[in-house]
Enzyme design. Sequence first.
Site, short mmCIF file in Angstrom:
data_model
loop_
_atom_site.label_atom_id
_atom_site.label_comp_id
_atom_site.label_asym_id
_atom_site.label_seq_id
_atom_site.Cartn_x
_atom_site.Cartn_y
_atom_site.Cartn_z
N LYS A 11 0.74 -1.43 -0.13
CA LYS A 11 0.07 -0.01 -0.01
C LYS A 11 0.96 1.27 0.04
O LYS A 11 1.97 1.24 0.21
CB LYS A 11 -0.83 -0.03 1.34
CG LYS A 11 -2.09 -1.33 1.09
CD LYS A 11 -2.95 -0.97 2.34
CE LYS A 11 -4.06 -2.42 2.16
NZ LYS A 11 -4.94 -2.07 3.29
N TYR A 51 -12.36 -1.27 -3.79
CA TYR A 51 -13.04 -1.28 -2.12
C TYR A 51 -14.47 -1.15 -2.02
O TYR A 51 -14.92 -0.83 -0.86
CB TYR A 51 -12.32 -0.24 -1.24
CG TYR A 51 -10.87 -0.89 -0.57
CD1 TYR A 51 -10.73 -1.87 -0.01
CD2 TYR A 51 -9.89 -0.09 -1.27
CE1 TYR A 51 -9.48 -2.59 0.46
CE2 TYR A 51 -8.74 -0.75 -0.89
CZ TYR A 51 -8.43 -1.77 -0.27
OH TYR A 51 -7.21 -2.21 0.25
N ASN A 114 -2.11 0.56 6.62
CA ASN A 114 -1.70 -0.64 7.18
C ASN A 114 -0.65 -1.62 6.50
O ASN A 114 -0.65 -2.82 6.40
CB ASN A 114 -2.71 -1.66 7.85
CG ASN A 114 -3.90 -1.95 6.81
OD1 ASN A 114 -3.61 -1.83 5.54
ND2 ASN A 114 -4.91 -2.71 6.90
N HIS A 117 -2.07 -5.59 1.45
CA HIS A 117 -3.22 -6.04 1.53
C HIS A 117 -3.18 -7.58 1.10
O HIS A 117 -2.24 -8.04 0.66
CB HIS A 117 -4.16 -5.48 0.05
CG HIS A 117 -5.28 -6.38 -0.54
ND1 HIS A 117 -6.44 -6.06 0.08
CD2 HIS A 117 -5.40 -7.20 -1.47
CE1 HIS A 117 -7.51 -6.82 -0.54
NE2 HIS A 117 -6.80 -7.49 -1.07
N GLU A 128 -9.37 -9.96 -7.59
CA GLU A 128 -8.45 -8.66 -7.42
C GLU A 128 -7.37 -8.83 -8.53
O GLU A 128 -6.71 -7.85 -9.05
CB GLU A 128 -8.19 -8.75 -6.15
CG GLU A 128 -9.34 -8.48 -5.03
CD GLU A 128 -9.05 -8.45 -3.67
OE1 GLU A 128 -8.06 -9.11 -3.21
OE2 GLU A 128 -9.98 -8.18 -2.92
P1 GDP Z 1 -8.34 -6.16 5.52
O1 GDP Z 1 -8.91 -7.59 4.91
O2 GDP Z 1 -7.80 -6.90 6.82
O3 GDP Z 1 -7.47 -5.35 4.72
O4 GDP Z 1 -9.64 -5.35 6.09
P2 GDP Z 1 -10.86 -4.82 5.67
O5 GDP Z 1 -11.31 -5.70 4.36
O6 GDP Z 1 -11.82 -4.89 6.92
O7 GDP Z 1 -10.64 -3.39 5.43
C1 GDP Z 1 -10.21 -2.92 3.98
C2 GDP Z 1 -8.90 -1.76 4.51
O8 GDP Z 1 -9.72 -0.69 4.92
C3 GDP Z 1 -7.99 -2.11 5.67
O9 GDP Z 1 -7.02 -2.87 5.16
C4 GDP Z 1 -7.85 -0.61 6.01
O10 GDP Z 1 -6.67 -0.06 4.97
C5 GDP Z 1 -8.97 -0.12 5.82
N1 GDP Z 1 -9.98 -0.18 7.15
C6 GDP Z 1 -10.44 -1.13 7.63
N2 GDP Z 1 -10.84 -0.79 8.76
C7 GDP Z 1 -10.78 0.41 9.04
C8 GDP Z 1 -11.17 1.54 9.94
O11 GDP Z 1 -11.67 1.26 10.78
N3 GDP Z 1 -10.65 2.87 9.83
C9 GDP Z 1 -10.14 3.33 8.84
N4 GDP Z 1 -9.65 4.54 8.43
N5 GDP Z 1 -9.65 2.21 7.62
C10 GDP Z 1 -9.88 1.05 7.93
#
Ligand code: GDP
Length: 142
Positions: A11, A51, A114, A117, A128
């Site tokens: 990322k 997303y 973070n 991905h 993807e």
């Molecule tokens: P992943 O599968 O671990 O990447 O998590 P998710 O699919 O739930 O979320 C996609 C991405 O959205 C995450 O990797 C983070 O970059 C972002 N994200 C997830 N939860 C949060 C949140 O509570 N706040 C913010 N600002 N970003 C988030």
Amino acid sequence: MSGNTTFTMIKPDAFADGNSGAIIKIIEERGFRIKALKLTRLSQRKAGQFYAVHKERPFYKDLCDYMSSGPIIAIILEKENAIDDFRKLIGATDPKQAEEGTIRNMFATSIEANAIHGSDSDENAQIEGDFFFSELEKFYLD
Ligand code: GDP
């Protein structure tokens, strides 16, 4: 057990911090083989498409801003049980919850920025990977 292909992105935060090489080294050391790789950048619209599943979430706009803020590296990886093993290697979404030794524990700066991905299912890995790579660019997967 999951299939043998997954998709990952380094990322914008990790790329900007100069951590791409260190992260790819860890991924290869853990037995994942690179099958396709490109340096690219998502527009706001493309980040929104990628997303789309999070469209209704309060962090959706911030996420699209962040994901389009700089270059990313898109990679298709192969390994036995790729999805599960890679999700373990990257760790929890929130780096504060990510176990020691995971990529997010080492390189992520926040729940949003973070570092990396990882696809969460075989179906999404396919979707993807196809989002970023043409049939021609996936020649090495055959
Ligand atoms: P992943 O599968 O671990 O990447 O998590 P998710 O699919 O739930 O979320 C996609 C991405 O959205 C995450 O990797 C983070 O970059 C972002 N994200 C997830 N939860 C949060 C949140 O509570 N706040 C913010 N600002 N970003 C988030």
